[in-house]
Design a protein around this motif. Structure first.
Motif, PDB file in Angstrom:
ATOM      1  N   VAL A  61       0.857  -1.185   0.000  1.00 30.13           N
ATOM      2  CA  VAL A  61       0.000   0.000   0.000  1.00 30.13           C
ATOM      3  C   VAL A  61       0.887   1.226   0.000  1.00 30.13           C
ATOM      4  CG1 VAL A  61      -1.768   1.300   1.242  1.00 30.13           C
ATOM      5  CG2 VAL A  61      -1.848  -1.206   1.214  1.00 30.13           C
ATOM      6  N   ASP A  62       0.708   2.103  -1.003  1.00 33.34           N
ATOM      7  CA  ASP A  62       1.498   3.334  -1.079  1.00 33.34           C
ATOM      8  C   ASP A  62       0.611   4.482  -1.529  1.00 33.34           C
ATOM      9  OD1 ASP A  62       1.183   3.128  -3.850  1.00 33.34           O
ATOM     10  OD2 ASP A  62       3.248   2.538  -4.236  1.00 33.34           O
ATOM     11  N   GLY A  63       1.226   5.626  -1.846  1.00 30.40           N
ATOM     12  CA  GLY A  63       0.450   6.750  -2.365  1.00 30.40           C
ATOM     13  C   GLY A  63       0.846   8.107  -1.825  1.00 30.40           C
ATOM     14  N   PHE A  64       1.446   8.138  -0.631  1.00 31.20           N
ATOM     15  CA  PHE A  64       1.905   9.421  -0.094  1.00 31.20           C
ATOM     16  C   PHE A  64       2.955   9.178   0.973  1.00 31.20           C
ATOM     17  CE2 PHE A  64      -2.116   8.189   1.947  1.00 31.20           C
ATOM     18  CZ  PHE A  64      -1.798   8.183   3.293  1.00 31.20           C
ATOM     19  N   SER A  65       3.945  10.051   1.004  1.00 30.06           N
ATOM     20  CA  SER A  65       5.028   9.974   1.985  1.00 30.06           C
ATOM     21  C   SER A  65       5.954  11.157   1.777  1.00 30.06           C
ATOM     22  CB  SER A  65       5.819   8.666   1.826  1.00 30.06           C
ATOM     23  OG  SER A  65       6.901   8.610   2.738  1.00 30.06           O
ATOM     24  N   ASN A  66       6.733  11.493   2.794  1.00 34.39           N
ATOM     25  CA  ASN A  66       7.802  12.481   2.607  1.00 34.39           C
ATOM     26  C   ASN A  66       9.061  11.827   2.037  1.00 34.39           C
ATOM     27  OD1 ASN A  66       8.189  11.087   5.044  1.00 34.39           O
ATOM     28  ND2 ASN A  66       9.325  12.763   5.977  1.00 34.39           N
ATOM     29  N   HIS A  67       9.053  10.489   1.900  1.00 34.49           N
ATOM     30  CA  HIS A  67      10.126   9.753   1.255  1.00 34.49           C
ATOM     31  C   HIS A  67       9.735   9.464  -0.202  1.00 34.49           C
ATOM     32  CE1 HIS A  67      11.073   9.304   5.458  1.00 34.49           C
ATOM     33  NE2 HIS A  67      12.176   8.634   5.197  1.00 34.49           N
ATOM     34  N   GLN A 114       3.058  -1.865   4.430  1.00 35.84           N
ATOM     35  CA  GLN A 114       2.545  -0.507   4.608  1.00 35.84           C
ATOM     36  C   GLN A 114       3.634   0.500   4.257  1.00 35.84           C
ATOM     37  OE1 GLN A 114       1.319   2.485   4.783  1.00 35.84           O
ATOM     38  NE2 GLN A 114       1.653   2.924   6.965  1.00 35.84           N
ATOM     39  N   ASN A 115       3.408   1.279   3.183  1.00 37.64           N
ATOM     40  CA  ASN A 115       4.395   2.247   2.683  1.00 37.64           C
ATOM     41  C   ASN A 115       3.748   3.608   2.468  1.00 37.64           C
ATOM     42  OD1 ASN A 115       6.808   3.293   1.597  1.00 37.64           O
ATOM     43  ND2 ASN A 115       6.257   2.670  -0.486  1.00 37.64           N
ATOM     44  N   THR A 116       2.912   4.045   3.429  1.00 34.48           N
ATOM     45  CA  THR A 116       2.390   5.409   3.397  1.00 34.48           C
ATOM     46  C   THR A 116       2.798   6.120   4.685  1.00 34.48           C
ATOM     47  OG1 THR A 116       0.248   4.735   4.361  1.00 34.48           O
ATOM     48  CG2 THR A 116       0.396   4.829   1.953  1.00 34.48           C
ATOM     49  N   ASN A 117       2.947   7.436   4.591  1.00 38.32           N
ATOM     50  CA  ASN A 117       3.439   8.228   5.719  1.00 38.32           C
ATOM     51  C   ASN A 117       2.884   9.638   5.593  1.00 38.32           C
ATOM     52  OD1 ASN A 117       4.876   9.650   7.644  1.00 38.32           O
ATOM     53  ND2 ASN A 117       6.839   9.497   6.580  1.00 38.32           N
ATOM     54  N   ALA A 125       6.876   4.288   7.335  1.00 40.16           N
ATOM     55  CA  ALA A 125       5.481   4.001   7.681  1.00 40.16           C
ATOM     56  C   ALA A 125       5.270   4.033   9.186  1.00 40.16           C
ATOM     57  CB  ALA A 125       5.054   2.650   7.111  1.00 40.16           C
ATOM     58  N   ASN A 126       6.339   3.877   9.966  1.00 38.77           N
ATOM     59  CA  ASN A 126       6.164   3.994  11.422  1.00 38.77           C
ATOM     60  C   ASN A 126       6.176   5.451  11.882  1.00 38.77           C
ATOM     61  OD1 ASN A 126       8.912   4.748  11.833  1.00 38.77           O
ATOM     62  ND2 ASN A 126       9.530   2.615  12.114  1.00 38.77           N
ATOM     63  N   ASN A 127       6.311   6.374  10.940  1.00 39.52           N
ATOM     64  CA  ASN A 127       6.131   7.801  11.239  1.00 39.52           C
ATOM     65  C   ASN A 127       4.660   8.211  11.154  1.00 39.52           C
ATOM     66  OD1 ASN A 127       9.089   9.188   9.534  1.00 39.52           O
ATOM     67  ND2 ASN A 127       8.921   7.514  10.956  1.00 39.52           N
ATOM     68  N   ALA A 128       3.848   7.334  10.558  1.00 34.38           N
ATOM     69  CA  ALA A 128       2.508   7.721  10.108  1.00 34.38           C
ATOM     70  C   ALA A 128       1.439   7.570  11.192  1.00 34.38           C
ATOM     71  CB  ALA A 128       2.115   6.871   8.897  1.00 34.38           C
ATOM     72  N   PHE A 129       0.323   8.285  10.963  1.00 27.44           N
ATOM     73  CA  PHE A 129      -0.974   8.032  11.595  1.00 27.44           C
ATOM     74  C   PHE A 129      -0.960   8.112  13.115  1.00 27.44           C
ATOM     75  CE2 PHE A 129      -1.264   5.137   7.671  1.00 27.44           C
ATOM     76  CZ  PHE A 129      -1.652   6.202   6.865  1.00 27.44           C
TER      77      PHE A 129
END
Length: 296
Positions: free
Chosen positions: A23-29, A77-80, A113-117
């Motif tokens: 799962v992706d789509g948004f991140s600062n990376h 999980q690859n969203t942040n 992804a551990n920065n997220a949510f």
């Protein structure tokens, strides 16, 4: 005829590939390249069939985004959203991931992804530790005797990291993922998070590293979490920043091996992928060639 029967028997015994969803789509990376290289690492092993679900950028389409996690043995999980807290999964997707893992699904938390949510309390429980403020949970530190100490909320700092460096990973807890690894092995251009924080419940720290560029203390690098019947793997390994192209952190044979073995364990509870002969050691870094991966 005998040869044909043997060939058919071999084919019949070949295990089906493990189905994985990234799962992706948004991140600062650089999430697009992170997804592409992770998919390649997993599929090159011959053990996985990887699909990708990209969370839509359009807000109306995003609210309707509704992946069926139950079709897969593992979710990566690859969203942040650390730089845009209002950018979230729709609530129904959050609940579906919770149910999926609680009922026995595997979840790989890929680096940022551990920065997220930070708003999502069950996500905090799933990831165990993440990038959180000083008030948001316990931090874990590893002392000189390799014992884990818990640092209470509002003691010490929020999560951060110093400069990237070739960290020396120290195996702390024997586990199927690291079985056969050297007790210490060199990574490449790695971030070591200091004061990783969260509920830190049902957690096993697999490895740690001395933060030589900032705090001069030893912090967890990899950990696994039991959430209901499910398994979660979380790590600060795997940094891929904007403007980089298949950087040393991803070319590291130790990292690539760990991705495959963690994914297999999450999906099946077992690890069959072998530790390669050229795995890094405490004194030797091992990287794959720069042209071993090309963006599709």
């Amino acid at each position: 005829m005998l040869s044909a029967c043997v060939s058919l028997n071999v084919l019949a015994q070949k295990p089906k590939p493990i189905r994985v969803l990234i799962v992706d789509g948004f991140s600062n990376h650089d999430w697009k390249q992170t997804t592409a290289v992770t998919k390649w690492i997993l599929e090159e092993s011959g053990r996985f069939l990887v699909e990708v679900s990209t969370v839509p950028a359009d807000s109306l389409e995003r609210r309707a985004w509704n992946p069926d996690f139950t079709k897969y043995a593992l979710i990566v999980q690859n969203t942040n959203n650390i730089q845009n807290p209002n950018l979230r999964w729709p609530t129904h997707a959050e609940k579906q991931l919770e149910e999926y893992v609680r009922n026995g699904g595997g979840l790989y938390i890929l680096h940022s992804a551990n920065n997220a949510f930070s708003h999502w309390k069950e996500y905090d429980k799933m990831i165990g530790l993440g990038w959180r403020r000083a008030s948001e949970g316990y931090a874990l530190e590893v002392d000189e005797a390799k014992k884990i100490t818990r640092i209470a909320p509002n003691e010490g700092k929020g999560t951060g990291h110093g400069d990237r460096f070739n960290a020396l990973i120290q195996v702390l807890t024997p586990h199927p993922i690291n079985k056969g690894y050297p007790k210490k092995w060199q990574t490449a251009n790695t971030e070591v998070y200091y004061f990783p924080r969260g509920p830190a419940e049902n957690i096993r720290v697999l490895s740690c590293a001395f933060d030589s560029t900032s705090t001069k203390r030893t912090w967890p690098v990899e950990w696994v979490v039991k959430y209901g019947k499910g398994r979660v793997y979380n790590s600060s390994l795997g940094h891929l920043w904007k403007g980089e192209s298949y950087p040393p952190a991803y070319r590291c044979i130790g990292y690539q091996t760990t991705v495959i073995r963690a994914a297999e364990w999450l999906a099946t509870g077992n690890v069959t992928f072998p530790v390669p002969a050229n795995f890094p050691t405490a004194t030797t870094q091992r990287l794959r060639a720069e042209d071993s991966f090309q963006m599709p």
